[in-house]
Design an enzyme around this catalytic site. Structure first.
Site, PDB file in Angstrom:
ATOM      1  N   ARG A  63      59.625  94.858   6.507  1.00  0.00           N
ATOM      2  CA  ARG A  63      60.071  95.935   5.100  1.00  0.00           C
ATOM      3  C   ARG A  63      60.198  96.648   6.792  1.00  0.00           C
ATOM      4  NH1 ARG A  63      59.324 100.102   1.710  1.00  0.00           N
ATOM      5  NH2 ARG A  63      60.962 100.840   0.996  1.00  0.00           N
ATOM      6  N   HIS A  67      63.995  97.673   7.412  1.00  0.00           N
ATOM      7  CA  HIS A  67      65.003  98.813   7.359  1.00  0.00           C
ATOM      8  C   HIS A  67      65.274  99.237   9.051  1.00  0.00           C
ATOM      9  CE1 HIS A  67      63.537  99.573   3.475  1.00  0.00           C
ATOM     10  NE2 HIS A  67      63.772  98.738   3.219  1.00  0.00           N
ATOM     11  N   ASN A  95      63.160 105.214   3.361  1.00  0.00           N
ATOM     12  CA  ASN A  95      62.103 104.892   3.892  1.00  0.00           C
ATOM     13  C   ASN A  95      61.095 105.604   4.060  1.00  0.00           C
ATOM     14  OD1 ASN A  95      63.567 102.981   5.832  1.00  0.00           O
ATOM     15  ND2 ASN A  95      65.033 104.725   6.910  1.00  0.00           N
ATOM     16  N   HIS A 194      59.806  89.353  -0.049  1.00  0.00           N
ATOM     17  CA  HIS A 194      59.579  90.331  -1.579  1.00  0.00           C
ATOM     18  C   HIS A 194      58.131  89.952  -1.995  1.00  0.00           C
ATOM     19  CE1 HIS A 194      63.299  92.703  -2.047  1.00  0.00           C
ATOM     20  NE2 HIS A 194      62.987  93.459  -1.022  1.00  0.00           N
TER      21      HIS A 194
END
Length: 328
Positions: A63, A67, A95, A194
């Site tokens: 992830r 980001h 975050n 995910h």
């Protein structure tokens, strides 16, 4: 040769051929072959040790690369600490739940010992993301390297560029993916990531307790799944973690698509993928009894490379940070 190794070999050849045609100038497979020939081996060895001890870090580290890339490109800006009067991306709400910064620092320290000032933090993020997927039984792919590190990290940039979990897929696509050169296929494939990791209850609580201001649960959620989620997530809970792919959250596979098809996706952004004919078809194909893991693995690898190429700094742009949390 096992199926997984054979598939990985074929996938590697296909991606290498396509990348020759599509990499941004300055980004190449094997960029460090002369300046730091063991760079990728060092990263892989460290990640093998870390994931064997803390397998729950795989999802957060994957992830983290997302980001980073979605906010002004893949430049390692997610790793920068705030400075007085200038909060960094780390301080942005999307975050605050990220974990694994210490892992990146550990890998960077090993690389600095071997090749001081050579390997960028942005490249480390891309290599770590690839390795955690592979180490959790997912695909392996060649990562084009040569990124340099940015010097800008602004809190508000993250809010404005990261797709939130409560958006519907159509808005996500046209607001966050299309402007960055990613299409509907990239969206449904990358959200398949995910399959690894967990989520805080606060990211989907409105679907349980107050969907669209109705004070009721989202009717698209499986009615048997709602009470299970409510038993874990009380109203206002901001700390509890829930598996995004129950029963398989530490293994990279296609099972998350089965959850979406059954109305058991945690996020609105994932659930509403079922509303578009193309993304619905992709999900249902992966959610079948046999599924098509080879297709998903190849697609995920290709989309990860495509995402990793977004707005990269190369050549004389940016810098190679000595420590990932600070500009030089």
């Amino acid at each position: 040769m096992s199926y997984r190794l054979l598939f990985g070999f074929v996938l590697s050849l296909v991606l290498q051929f396509s990348l020759v045609l599509s990499n941004p100038p300055g980004l190449n497979i094997g960029f460090y072959q002369y300046t730091c020939p063991k760079a990728e081996v060092i990263v892989r060895d460290e990640m093998t040790k870390i994931i064997s001890r803390v397998p729950s870090l795989a999802g957060p580290l994957l992830r983290m690369h997302f980001h980073d890339c979605f906010v002004n490109g893949c430049d390692g800006s997610i790793l920068l600490d705030s400075t007085p009067g200038s909060p960094s991306e780390k301080e942005s709400i999307p975050n605050l739940s990220l974990r694994g910064f210490g892992t990146i620092d550990r890998v960077k320290a090993k690389l600095e010992q071997a090749c001081p000032g050579v390997v960028s933090c942005a490249d480390i993020l891309a290599l770590v993301a690839r390795d955690v997927v592979f180490l959790t039984k997912g695909p392996h792919w060649e990562v084009p390297t040569g990124r340099r590190d940015g010097t800008r990290s602004v809190k508000d940039d993250a809010v404005n560029n990261l797709p939130p979990p409560f958006f519907d897929a159509t808005r996500n696509l046209y607001q966050f993916f299309i402007p960055k050169g990613l299409d509907a296929k990239d969206q449904v494939v990358l959200l398949g990531g995910h399959t690894l990791g967990t989520s805080h209850c606060s990211s989907f609580a409105s679907r349980l307790y107050n969907f669209s201001g109705t004070m009721m649960a989202d009717p698209t959620l499986d009615k048997y799944y709602v009470p299970r989620l409510k038993s874990k997530c009380q109203p206002g809970d901001k700390t509890t973690l829930v598996e995004m792919d129950p029963g398989s959250f530490r293994t990279f596979d296609t099972s998350y698509y089965r959850h979406i098809a059954r109305g058991r996706a945690l996020f609105t952004s994932d659930e509403t993928l079922m509303l578009d004919p193309f993304t619905r078809g992709y999900i249902l194909r992966q959610a079948g009894v046999a599924g098509y893991p080879a297709e998903f693995f190849a697609d995920f690898a290709a989309s990860m490379v495509k995402m990793g190429n977004m707005q990269v700094l190369t050549g004389a742009q940016g810098e190679i940070r000595k420590h990932c949390a600070f500009v030089n």
